[in-house]
Design a protein around this motif. Structure first.
Motif, PDB file in Angstrom:
ATOM      1  N   LYS A  59       0.621  24.957  62.284  1.00 37.43           N
ATOM      2  CA  LYS A  59      -0.784  25.131  61.891  1.00 37.43           C
ATOM      3  C   LYS A  59      -0.988  26.496  61.234  1.00 37.43           C
ATOM      4  N   ASN A  60      -0.335  27.531  61.757  1.00 40.01           N
ATOM      5  CA  ASN A  60      -0.448  28.864  61.159  1.00 40.01           C
ATOM      6  C   ASN A  60       0.093  28.884  59.735  1.00 40.01           C
ATOM      7  N   ARG A  61       1.168  28.141  59.501  1.00 40.88           N
ATOM      8  CA  ARG A  61       1.730  28.082  58.149  1.00 40.88           C
ATOM      9  C   ARG A  61       0.764  27.390  57.190  1.00 40.88           C
ATOM     10  N   GLN A  62       0.102  26.373  57.657  1.00 39.97           N
ATOM     11  CA  GLN A  62      -0.886  25.693  56.820  1.00 39.97           C
ATOM     12  C   GLN A  62      -2.046  26.629  56.499  1.00 39.97           C
ATOM     13  N   ASP A  63      -2.504  27.380  57.508  1.00 46.61           N
ATOM     14  CA  ASP A  63      -3.592  28.339  57.290  1.00 46.61           C
ATOM     15  C   ASP A  63      -3.161  29.437  56.325  1.00 46.61           C
ATOM     16  N   PHE A  64      -1.896  29.846  56.413  1.00 52.57           N
ATOM     17  CA  PHE A  64      -1.388  30.893  55.524  1.00 52.57           C
ATOM     18  C   PHE A  64      -1.435  30.440  54.068  1.00 52.57           C
ATOM     19  N   GLU A  65      -1.105  29.176  53.814  1.00 57.61           N
ATOM     20  CA  GLU A  65      -1.147  28.667  52.445  1.00 57.61           C
ATOM     21  C   GLU A  65      -2.564  28.726  51.880  1.00 57.61           C
TER      22      GLU A  65
END
Length: 313
Positions: free
Chosen positions: A291-297
């Motif tokens: 989820k953090n990676r998705q938010d980072f994008e």
């Protein structure tokens, strides 16, 4: 917003800072050179100002603290980070900036280890430590970065404004490398000619204490960025311990029909339960990481829009 910013963290570099500034002024005349002083007690600040650099200060000691300040305050399309000790060649800077400005690289690594580092560096434990860190990160993070701890790098605006600086000291380069790999950012390597510090210039890096800090940071970041791998390893070790100590208990039971070592059996049971808990903790945390990676994008999109606005002003 500057097109190119050369950012130089400095602590007592009066013997070399003049040459460093003049070298980068020669190869990148369009660049703005920023010297961030970290409580120097010599003439670093006076010399940097006399050479035409923009001098600013970070009063919290430590290279990581200085880089946090630089990344927060300087806006540029391309950043060149170098040290003030004249160990990195300015001649490589134009190619590094081209990789960022015209090849979409987020981070360009000045690779010392593939050229002259092991011949020039007179500190054998530094050499061993660099090799150990590179190998550890290659194995744990499946990285292709050739020099994890180099202080000579180029960055995009997007990298600088989305990189959360957590380190206070020399672990910062390792943190940058792992962050770039984990977030699938475009990283390129350029082989550079490393030269050791000139006589009279003293390294601020402590081989042992800073080396242990770097290794501790690798373990911490592995737990943070790959919790399934970290806690899965813990679960496997606990499960193996439980099974190894349970085998004799099970063997006695099969032979006699009696459980003669109840304490061992109880400990094995709790150890195996801990292994199961560790596995599911890793599984749950891995979902959070995704989820953090998705938010980072999404954050990258916002930062790119901010860059366009600043460039148009």
């Amino acid at each position: 917003m500057d097109q190119i910013a050369v950012i130089i963290p400095c602590y007592n570099e009066e013997k070399t800072i003049k040459k460093v500034i003049e070298d980068f002024q020669q190869v990148l005349p369009e660049a703005v050179i920023y010297v961030y002083d970290n409580n120097s007690s010599d003439k670093t600040v006076e010399i940097a100002k006399a050479c035409g650099a923009v001098v600013r200060h970070e009063y919290m000691q430590g290279k990581g603290n200085v880089i946090r300040r630089m990344f927060r305050e300087v806006d540029a399309q391309c950043y060149i980070m170098t040290d003030g000790d004249d160990t990195y060649p300015a001649e490589s800077a134009p190619e590094m900036t081209q990789r960022v400005l015209h090849h979409n690289a987020d981070m360009v690594v000045g690779d010392r280890l593939s050229s002259t580092y092991f011949q020039e560096n007179k500190r054998p434990f530094h050499n061993f430590g660099n090799s150990l860190v590179r190998k550890s990160i290659d194995v744990l993070f499946h990285s292709d970065i050739k020099d994890i701890m180099t202080g000579y790098r180029a960055f995009s605006y997007e990298f600088v404004k989305t990189f959360p600086v957590l380190s206070q000291g020399f672990e910062i380069e390792t943190e940058m490398s792992i962050h770039a790999v984990d977030k699938n950012m475009q990283v390129e390597n350029i082989v550079i000619e490393y030269r050791d510090r000139p006589e009279g210039s003293v390294s601020k890096l402590n081989t042992y204490s800073d080396g242990f800090k770097v290794l501790r940071m690798i373990a911490r970041l592995y737990r943070t960025y790959n919790p399934m791998g970290f806690f899965g390893m813990v679960a496997l070790i606990l499960a193996l311990i439980s099974i190894v100590f349970f085998i004799p208990v099970a063997g006695d039971y099969l032979l006699t029909g009696l459980v003669e070592k109840f304490p061992t059996l109880i400990v094995c049971g709790f150890t195996f339960i801990a292994a199961i808990q560790s596995f599911f903790i890793g599984l749950e945390l891995q979902n959070s990481v995704q989820k953090n990676r998705q938010d980072f994008e999404m954050q990258l999109h916002e930062v790119s829009d901010q860059k366009k606005v600043k460039m148009n002003k």
